[in-house]
Scaffold this active site. Sequence first.
Site, PDB file in Angstrom:
ATOM      1  N   GLY A  48      -1.906 -10.393  -6.600  1.00  0.00           N
ATOM      2  CA  GLY A  48      -1.923 -11.771  -6.114  1.00  0.00           C
ATOM      3  C   GLY A  48      -2.609 -11.776  -4.776  1.00  0.00           C
ATOM      4  O   GLY A  48      -3.694 -11.227  -4.638  1.00  0.00           O
ATOM      5  N   GLU A  49      -1.962 -12.333  -3.794  1.00  0.00           N
ATOM      6  CA  GLU A  49      -2.533 -12.393  -2.440  1.00  0.00           C
ATOM      7  C   GLU A  49      -1.493 -11.805  -1.484  1.00  0.00           C
ATOM      8  O   GLU A  49      -0.441 -12.394  -1.254  1.00  0.00           O
ATOM      9  CB  GLU A  49      -2.861 -13.855  -2.121  1.00  0.00           C
ATOM     10  CG  GLU A  49      -3.293 -14.110  -0.700  1.00  0.00           C
ATOM     11  CD  GLU A  49      -4.378 -13.155  -0.223  1.00  0.00           C
ATOM     12  OE1 GLU A  49      -5.412 -13.053  -0.889  1.00  0.00           O
ATOM     13  OE2 GLU A  49      -4.178 -12.508   0.821  1.00  0.00           O
ATOM     14  N   SER A  50      -1.825 -10.637  -0.952  1.00  0.00           N
ATOM     15  CA  SER A  50      -0.821  -9.891  -0.177  1.00  0.00           C
ATOM     16  C   SER A  50      -0.340 -10.645   1.059  1.00  0.00           C
ATOM     17  O   SER A  50       0.845 -10.576   1.398  1.00  0.00           O
ATOM     18  CB  SER A  50      -1.381  -8.529   0.223  1.00  0.00           C
ATOM     19  OG  SER A  50      -2.573  -8.678   0.965  1.00  0.00           O
ATOM     20  N   CYS A  80      -2.462  -3.757  -6.920  1.00  0.00           N
ATOM     21  CA  CYS A  80      -3.397  -4.532  -6.095  1.00  0.00           C
ATOM     22  C   CYS A  80      -2.722  -5.110  -4.846  1.00  0.00           C
ATOM     23  O   CYS A  80      -2.431  -4.354  -3.923  1.00  0.00           O
ATOM     24  CB  CYS A  80      -4.085  -5.581  -6.953  1.00  0.00           C
ATOM     25  SG  CYS A  80      -5.661  -6.106  -6.243  1.00  0.00           S
ATOM     26  N   ARG A 109      -7.909  -3.589   2.557  1.00  0.00           N
ATOM     27  CA  ARG A 109      -7.937  -4.787   1.707  1.00  0.00           C
ATOM     28  C   ARG A 109      -9.356  -5.172   1.346  1.00  0.00           C
ATOM     29  O   ARG A 109     -10.258  -4.997   2.166  1.00  0.00           O
ATOM     30  CB  ARG A 109      -7.344  -5.953   2.504  1.00  0.00           C
ATOM     31  CG  ARG A 109      -6.023  -6.436   2.016  1.00  0.00           C
ATOM     32  CD  ARG A 109      -5.563  -7.575   2.900  1.00  0.00           C
ATOM     33  NE  ARG A 109      -5.759  -8.842   2.251  1.00  0.00           N
ATOM     34  CZ  ARG A 109      -6.201  -9.932   2.864  1.00  0.00           C
ATOM     35  NH1 ARG A 109      -6.529  -9.913   4.118  1.00  0.00           N
ATOM     36  NH2 ARG A 109      -6.313 -11.046   2.176  1.00  0.00           N
ATOM     37  N   ILE A 138      -9.800  -6.563  -9.126  1.00  0.00           N
ATOM     38  CA  ILE A 138     -10.073  -7.950  -8.723  1.00  0.00           C
ATOM     39  C   ILE A 138      -9.861  -8.062  -7.215  1.00  0.00           C
ATOM     40  O   ILE A 138      -8.723  -8.037  -6.744  1.00  0.00           O
ATOM     41  CB  ILE A 138      -9.145  -8.937  -9.470  1.00  0.00           C
ATOM     42  CG1 ILE A 138      -9.269  -8.754 -10.986  1.00  0.00           C
ATOM     43  CG2 ILE A 138      -9.477 -10.375  -9.068  1.00  0.00           C
ATOM     44  CD1 ILE A 138      -8.161  -9.410 -11.800  1.00  0.00           C
ATOM     45  N   ARG A 139     -10.961  -8.141  -6.475  1.00  0.00           N
ATOM     46  CA  ARG A 139     -10.884  -8.135  -4.998  1.00  0.00           C
ATOM     47  C   ARG A 139      -9.847  -7.098  -4.542  1.00  0.00           C
ATOM     48  O   ARG A 139      -8.917  -7.392  -3.794  1.00  0.00           O
ATOM     49  CB  ARG A 139     -10.558  -9.521  -4.453  1.00  0.00           C
ATOM     50  CG  ARG A 139     -11.759 -10.475  -4.590  1.00  0.00           C
ATOM     51  CD  ARG A 139     -11.497 -11.857  -3.990  1.00  0.00           C
ATOM     52  NE  ARG A 139     -11.229 -11.825  -2.560  1.00  0.00           N
ATOM     53  CZ  ARG A 139     -12.155 -11.619  -1.619  1.00  0.00           C
ATOM     54  NH1 ARG A 139     -13.404 -11.399  -1.936  1.00  0.00           N
ATOM     55  NH2 ARG A 139     -11.828 -11.634  -0.353  1.00  0.00           N
ATOM     56  N   HIS A 179      -5.142  -3.461 -12.066  1.00  0.00           N
ATOM     57  CA  HIS A 179      -4.091  -4.268 -12.718  1.00  0.00           C
ATOM     58  C   HIS A 179      -3.774  -3.776 -14.129  1.00  0.00           C
ATOM     59  O   HIS A 179      -4.276  -4.352 -15.107  1.00  0.00           O
ATOM     60  CB  HIS A 179      -4.566  -5.723 -12.823  1.00  0.00           C
ATOM     61  CG  HIS A 179      -4.758  -6.409 -11.522  1.00  0.00           C
ATOM     62  ND1 HIS A 179      -3.738  -7.049 -10.864  1.00  0.00           N
ATOM     63  CD2 HIS A 179      -5.845  -6.545 -10.740  1.00  0.00           C
ATOM     64  CE1 HIS A 179      -4.185  -7.570  -9.737  1.00  0.00           C
ATOM     65  NE2 HIS A 179      -5.462  -7.267  -9.635  1.00  0.00           N
ATOM     66  N   GLU A 181      -1.360  -4.415 -15.770  1.00  0.00           N
ATOM     67  CA  GLU A 181      -0.605  -5.473 -16.449  1.00  0.00           C
ATOM     68  C   GLU A 181      -1.490  -6.428 -17.235  1.00  0.00           C
ATOM     69  O   GLU A 181      -0.975  -7.253 -17.981  1.00  0.00           O
ATOM     70  CB  GLU A 181       0.256  -6.248 -15.427  1.00  0.00           C
ATOM     71  CG  GLU A 181      -0.498  -7.129 -14.427  1.00  0.00           C
ATOM     72  CD  GLU A 181      -1.015  -6.373 -13.201  1.00  0.00           C
ATOM     73  OE1 GLU A 181      -1.095  -5.132 -13.235  1.00  0.00           O
ATOM     74  OE2 GLU A 181      -1.379  -7.054 -12.219  1.00  0.00           O
TER      75      GLU A 181
HETATM   76  N1  GLN Z   1      -7.369  -9.369  -2.308  1.00  0.00           N
HETATM   77  C1  GLN Z   1      -5.979  -9.555  -2.560  1.00  0.00           C
HETATM   78  C2  GLN Z   1      -5.127  -9.313  -1.329  1.00  0.00           C
HETATM   79  O1  GLN Z   1      -5.591  -8.988  -0.317  1.00  0.00           O
HETATM   80  C3  GLN Z   1      -5.501  -8.663  -3.679  1.00  0.00           C
HETATM   81  C4  GLN Z   1      -6.139  -9.083  -4.967  1.00  0.00           C
HETATM   82  C5  GLN Z   1      -5.297  -8.831  -6.183  1.00  0.00           C
HETATM   83  O2  GLN Z   1      -4.087  -8.599  -6.133  1.00  0.00           O
HETATM   84  N2  GLN Z   1      -5.941  -8.930  -7.312  1.00  0.00           N
HETATM   85  O3  GLN Z   1      -3.976  -9.453  -1.371  1.00  0.00           O
END
Ligand code: GLN
Length: 205
Positions: A48-50, A80, A109, A138-139, A179, A181
């Site tokens: 997700g987004e940390s 991630c 990150r 993914i990023r 991921h 999952e």
């Molecule tokens: N770029 C996201 C972050 O900094 C991580 C991306 C992800 O969990 N797919 O949290």
Amino acid sequence: MRPTIGVLALQGDVREHFHALAACDAEPVNVRRESELDAVDALVLPGGESTAISTLLEVFGLLEPLRQRLREGMPAFGSCAGMILLASEVLDTRPDAQSLSGIDMTVRRNAFGRQVDSFETDLDFAGLDDGPVRAVFIRAPWVERVGAGAEVLARVPSGPAEGRIVAVRQGGVLATSFHPEVTGDLRVHRMFVDSVREREAVRPA
Ligand code: GLN
């Protein structure tokens, strides 16, 4: 024995982890409050987004309780953003972002940069001998340093990021840049669930 495994359900791809855990014969539960955290044998921190998850951990009063559980040896698996949260040091994050120090490692990150912002590749994963793991990034972060107690499980095999560390384990805590999952390949989740099961089997009641 069917371990109860929490999925930190504040933000991110909670549902995908929930289904993967259920398919590995664990009992998944969403964790949003301290009483729910108290009741689990182990915890998954989703992608997700940390920085968002970090903020929500504070808002929901889960930050210190989660740090405490990790200090006491609760197994955890982060993918991630979950990997970023489990690190002891994070580069290129917000100054107010919190880390949980589940693994002695430095994580960068959004490390892969624009060209390979998101990509897929096949990885050799230590301990999984029946073929490579399809890894979806993914990023994603990568790991720039691991402490002496941490074990590197996978690296990027080729391309501009060749050799970068993307899976690490320290004791019962596992982290992947990618991921597992989302691919339907359950081997990484199964590895984690099996480790929780083994730990519960030897733990005094
Ligand atoms: N770029 C996201 C972050 O900094 C991580 C991306 C992800 O969990 N797919 O949290």
